[in-house]
Design an enzyme around this catalytic site. Structure first.
Site, PDB file in Angstrom:
ATOM      1  N   GLN A 249      -2.639  48.518  -7.295  1.00 13.72           N
ATOM      2  CA  GLN A 249      -2.073  47.461  -8.145  1.00 13.72           C
ATOM      3  C   GLN A 249      -2.705  47.301  -9.521  1.00 13.72           C
ATOM      4  O   GLN A 249      -1.990  47.139 -10.524  1.00 13.72           O
ATOM      5  CB  GLN A 249      -2.149  46.113  -7.405  1.00 13.72           C
ATOM      6  CG  GLN A 249      -1.464  45.000  -8.159  1.00 13.72           C
ATOM      7  CD  GLN A 249      -1.601  43.625  -7.537  1.00 13.72           C
ATOM      8  OE1 GLN A 249      -1.492  42.626  -8.221  1.00 13.72           O
ATOM      9  NE2 GLN A 249      -1.821  43.541  -6.243  1.00 13.72           N
TER      10      GLN A 249
ATOM     11  N   GLU B 252      -8.532  43.296  -4.431  1.00 14.25           N
ATOM     12  CA  GLU B 252      -8.242  41.980  -5.005  1.00 14.25           C
ATOM     13  C   GLU B 252      -9.184  40.859  -4.537  1.00 14.25           C
ATOM     14  O   GLU B 252      -9.864  40.231  -5.336  1.00 14.25           O
ATOM     15  CB  GLU B 252      -6.797  41.614  -4.640  1.00 14.25           C
ATOM     16  CG  GLU B 252      -6.367  40.207  -4.979  1.00 14.25           C
ATOM     17  CD  GLU B 252      -6.273  39.966  -6.471  1.00 14.25           C
ATOM     18  OE1 GLU B 252      -5.677  40.795  -7.157  1.00 14.25           O
ATOM     19  OE2 GLU B 252      -6.804  38.945  -6.949  1.00 14.25           O
TER      20      GLU B 252
ATOM     21  N   ASP C  99      -6.543  42.034  -9.451  1.00 12.92           N
ATOM     22  CA  ASP C  99      -5.817  43.278  -9.737  1.00 12.92           C
ATOM     23  C   ASP C  99      -4.996  43.172 -11.023  1.00 12.92           C
ATOM     24  O   ASP C  99      -5.271  43.835 -12.008  1.00 12.92           O
ATOM     25  CB  ASP C  99      -4.865  43.604  -8.580  1.00 12.92           C
ATOM     26  CG  ASP C  99      -5.596  44.239  -7.410  1.00 12.92           C
ATOM     27  OD1 ASP C  99      -6.674  44.795  -7.623  1.00 12.92           O
ATOM     28  OD2 ASP C  99      -5.074  44.177  -6.287  1.00 12.92           O
TER      29      ASP C  99
ATOM     30  N   GLY D 256      -8.973  21.138 -16.900  1.00 15.53           N
ATOM     31  CA  GLY D 256      -9.109  20.750 -18.300  1.00 15.53           C
ATOM     32  C   GLY D 256      -9.861  19.441 -18.498  1.00 15.53           C
ATOM     33  O   GLY D 256     -10.033  18.992 -19.621  1.00 15.53           O
ATOM     34  N   GLY D 257     -10.253  18.809 -17.409  1.00 18.12           N
ATOM     35  CA  GLY D 257     -11.023  17.582 -17.546  1.00 18.12           C
ATOM     36  C   GLY D 257     -10.173  16.321 -17.501  1.00 18.12           C
ATOM     37  O   GLY D 257     -10.693  15.215 -17.507  1.00 18.12           O
TER      38      GLY D 257
HETATM   39  N1  CAO Z   1      -5.017  65.190  -6.355  1.00 16.96           N
HETATM   40  C1  CAO Z   1      -6.106  65.385  -5.589  1.00 16.96           C
HETATM   41  N2  CAO Z   1      -6.919  64.377  -5.182  1.00 16.96           N
HETATM   42  C2  CAO Z   1      -6.601  63.140  -5.562  1.00 16.96           C
HETATM   43  C3  CAO Z   1      -5.491  62.857  -6.368  1.00 16.96           C
HETATM   44  C4  CAO Z   1      -4.656  63.959  -6.777  1.00 16.96           C
HETATM   45  N3  CAO Z   1      -3.582  63.786  -7.530  1.00 16.96           N
HETATM   46  N4  CAO Z   1      -5.426  61.527  -6.586  1.00 16.96           N
HETATM   47  C5  CAO Z   1      -6.473  60.994  -5.942  1.00 16.96           C
HETATM   48  N5  CAO Z   1      -7.187  61.955  -5.330  1.00 16.96           N
HETATM   49  C6  CAO Z   1      -8.397  61.817  -4.535  1.00 16.96           C
HETATM   50  C7  CAO Z   1      -9.547  61.233  -5.326  1.00 16.96           C
HETATM   51  O1  CAO Z   1     -10.112  62.207  -6.148  1.00 16.96           O
HETATM   52  C8  CAO Z   1     -10.466  60.775  -4.203  1.00 16.96           C
HETATM   53  O2  CAO Z   1     -11.172  61.896  -3.702  1.00 16.96           O
HETATM   54  P1  CAO Z   1     -12.775  61.876  -3.472  1.00 16.96           P
HETATM   55  O3  CAO Z   1     -13.042  60.737  -2.558  1.00 16.96           O
HETATM   56  O4  CAO Z   1     -13.042  63.198  -2.867  1.00 16.96           O
HETATM   57  O5  CAO Z   1     -13.423  61.672  -4.775  1.00 16.96           O
HETATM   58  C9  CAO Z   1      -9.476  60.380  -3.112  1.00 16.96           C
HETATM   59  O6  CAO Z   1      -8.205  60.872  -3.534  1.00 16.96           O
HETATM   60  C10 CAO Z   1      -9.351  58.913  -2.862  1.00 16.96           C
HETATM   61  O7  CAO Z   1      -9.376  58.168  -4.059  1.00 16.96           O
HETATM   62  P2  CAO Z   1      -9.968  56.704  -4.059  1.00 16.96           P
HETATM   63  O8  CAO Z   1     -11.346  56.738  -3.448  1.00 16.96           O
HETATM   64  O9  CAO Z   1      -9.855  56.100  -5.392  1.00 16.96           O
HETATM   65  O10 CAO Z   1      -8.949  55.956  -3.073  1.00 16.96           O
HETATM   66  P3  CAO Z   1      -9.246  55.021  -1.844  1.00 16.96           P
HETATM   67  O11 CAO Z   1      -7.929  54.764  -1.216  1.00 16.96           O
HETATM   68  O12 CAO Z   1     -10.303  55.530  -0.949  1.00 16.96           O
HETATM   69  O13 CAO Z   1      -9.799  53.669  -2.514  1.00 16.96           O
HETATM   70  C11 CAO Z   1      -9.649  51.789  -4.006  1.00 16.96           C
HETATM   71  C12 CAO Z   1      -8.902  52.795  -3.121  1.00 16.96           C
HETATM   72  C13 CAO Z   1      -8.621  50.961  -4.728  1.00 16.96           C
HETATM   73  C14 CAO Z   1     -10.524  50.885  -3.152  1.00 16.96           C
HETATM   74  C15 CAO Z   1     -10.549  52.549  -5.007  1.00 16.96           C
HETATM   75  O14 CAO Z   1      -9.757  53.484  -5.693  1.00 16.96           O
HETATM   76  C16 CAO Z   1     -11.262  51.652  -5.986  1.00 16.96           C
HETATM   77  O15 CAO Z   1     -12.246  50.976  -5.670  1.00 16.96           O
HETATM   78  N6  CAO Z   1     -10.789  51.620  -7.243  1.00 16.96           N
HETATM   79  C17 CAO Z   1     -11.396  50.894  -8.326  1.00 16.96           C
HETATM   80  C18 CAO Z   1     -11.154  49.421  -8.208  1.00 16.96           C
HETATM   81  C19 CAO Z   1      -9.680  49.092  -8.132  1.00 16.96           C
HETATM   82  O16 CAO Z   1      -8.892  49.429  -8.976  1.00 16.96           O
HETATM   83  N7  CAO Z   1      -9.369  48.309  -7.107  1.00 16.96           N
HETATM   84  C20 CAO Z   1      -8.089  47.661  -7.035  1.00 16.96           C
HETATM   85  C21 CAO Z   1      -7.067  48.434  -6.387  1.00 16.96           C
HETATM   86  S1  CAO Z   1      -5.636  47.457  -6.293  1.00 16.96           S
HETATM   87  O17 CAO Z   1      -5.906  46.440  -5.032  1.00 16.96           O
END
Ligand code: CAO
Length: 420
Positions: free
Chosen positions: A16, A138, A167, A246-247
């Site tokens: 998101q 979030e 988000d 806002g108080g």
């Molecule tokens: N081709 C190949 N690999 C890909 C890819 C693609 N097109 N797109 C993503 N990947 C891989 C990433 O490189 C990652 O691999 P590694 O773990 O080996 O580095 C893997 O997919 C997973 O990516 P991720 O760790 O970002 O995803 P997740 O689902 O495990 O975590 C989230 C999700 C949101 C918790 C994490 O991305 C995060 O903390 N993001 C930053 C904060 C954020 O934006 N949070 C809000 C999200 S909205 O609620």
């Protein structure tokens, strides 16, 4: 012409926070190229499914005005294509877990070598420090950013809000950082790194609660209901129910029909400027001059009594009647609108804030359109792309692949199944 026409965004975002940001850039006219893992795509495509086989509303409502290319950024040919995209684009936006882009081999140093004019924008849960490696969603951000500790009623647990301030709030902050960096690039000719931590964005939105934290040093927070109720303050900003930030004393009060309708409520606020009008409207004209009621400081220990009297009046009116009576008198009130009422509000469709969008898999659905209106840059809301819908188009039109070179990329498996 649209405001960001000609700007290409390499959209490496998911879920998101990041998608909210790139959707805004798309609405302002940028060409947003969403890179998704072949055969999988953004995880939200298949989350909270309501129409079997179709992209979810979670995905469709956050990914308008984008093109989708499937690309495995961990495969050698995929890395080559990604490098070409970095060369061609103006901005790379990502919200992977900390370190994910580095692990793909695309460090900030490497990205600058490829395209020194590129702006790289990232969302992470926390800024540099002890929590920098955490994955964050979030509600984690709402809790860590000070919002949850200051939301809810004094005698209840901390609460997260329904508005996605962690988000979507961070996506908005990042979007501002990106357009600011684009503006600076006009003069400097250089790209730069733009980062936004979800904790920081939530804290920015909870700024008034940090204000109150400091005011506590000077004594109790008199405009908080707890003051009037004689409950002592501790050493941190307390939860204040529906008191106004806002108080000015404000409460959410019952309206006619509240017994059946969970949203038959209105917000009501009694600032000094409207006090006399409020007294007349609720049938308490004597409070205008009565000792102990006439001035805001006098009333602070009587807010429960005052709002109980206001509520006796609001309970005899619908939330809309309250608005019709109070608005002409400049008494600020806010009907508690349900999502159903909002989705049926023709006025919001007329301004483009609510839109109806057609989708080939799911038919028509409702969405929130662009909430920011530019008089010289209209927004046309275009449905979200199917997974890999534009892979061929991006490879050939944006990156210039053709003939044997295009075949090599497609045959490598780096870009999923490509339909010409
Ligand atoms: N081709 C190949 N690999 C890909 C890819 C693609 N097109 N797109 C993503 N990947 C891989 C990433 O490189 C990652 O691999 P590694 O773990 O080996 O580095 C893997 O997919 C997973 O990516 P991720 O760790 O970002 O995803 P997740 O689902 O495990 O975590 C989230 C999700 C949101 C918790 C994490 O991305 C995060 O903390 N993001 C930053 C904060 C954020 O934006 N949070 C809000 C999200 S909205 O609620």
């Amino acid at each position: 012409m649209k405001a960001l026409e000609g700007i290409k965004i390499l959209d490496f975002t998911h879920v998101q926070s990041g998608p909210t940001c790139t959707q805004l850039l798309g609405w302002f006219g940028a060409d947003v190229i969403k890179v998704e893992r072949p055969g999988v795509g953004d995880a939200t495509r298949k989350q909270l499914i309501d129409v079997p086989g179709a992209d979810s509303l979670y995905f469709t409502m956050l990914n308008h005005n984008k093109r989708s290319i499937e690309l495995n950024s961990k495969n050698e040919t995929g890395k080559e294509v990604l490098t070409r995209l970095i060369e061609e684009c103006d901005v790379l936006v990502e919200n992977f877990a900390p370190g994910a882009l580095d692990r793909m081999g695309f460090t900030w140093e490497r990205i600058q070598e490829i395209n020194p004019k590129l702006i790289m924008a990232s969302i992470k849960g926390f800024g540099p420090g002890k929590y920098e490696d955490c994955k964050v969603y979030e509600n984690v951000a709402q809790c860590a950013g000070g919002s949850a500790s200051t939301t809810g009623f004094l005698d209840g647990p901390p609460l997260v809000t329904g508005a996605q301030i962690g988000d979507s709030g961070t996506g908005l902050h990042l979007c501002l950082g990106i357009v600011t960096a684009l503006f600076q690039r006009e003069k400097s000719g250089r790209g730069q790194k733009v980062t936004c931590a979800m904790q920081d964005s939530v804290l920015n939105l909870a700024r008034v609660k940090l204000r109150d934290q400091q005011r506590l040093a000077a004594g109790p927070l008199k405009e908080y209901s707890q003051f009037g109720e004689g409950i002592p303050f501790g050493d941190t900003t307390p939860r204040a129910g529906n008191d106004s930030g806002g108080g000015q004393p404000g409460r959410i009060l019952k309206c006619k029909g509240w017994e059946q309708d969970p949203n038959a409520y209105t917000y009501f606020i009694i600032q000094a400027a409207v006090w006399e009008k409020v007294c007349d409207v609720i049938g308490k004209p004597e409070w205008k001059t009565q000792e102990g009621y006439a001035t805001p400081p006098d009333r602070l220990d009587k807010l429960n009594e005052v709002f109980a009297a206001v509520e006796e009046w609001t309970k005899t009116k619908t939330k809309y009647e309250v608005m019709e009576i109070c608005n002409p008198q400049d008494i600020p009130v806010g009907p508690i609108l349900s999502m159903k009422e909002i989705s049926e509000d023709e006025g919001l469709y007329a301004t483009g804030t609510m839109v109806k969008v057609d989708h080939p898999e799911r038919g028509e659905y409702l969405s929130v359109g662009c909430p920011i209106k530019l008089s010289d840059s209209d927004v046309d809301v275009v449905r979200s792309p199917l997974l890999g819908e534009h892979t061929h188009e991006v490879l050939s039109e944006v990156l210039g692949y053709s003939g044997d070179e295009l075949k090599r990329v497609v045959d490598s498996g780096a870009v999923g199944e490509v339909k010409a």
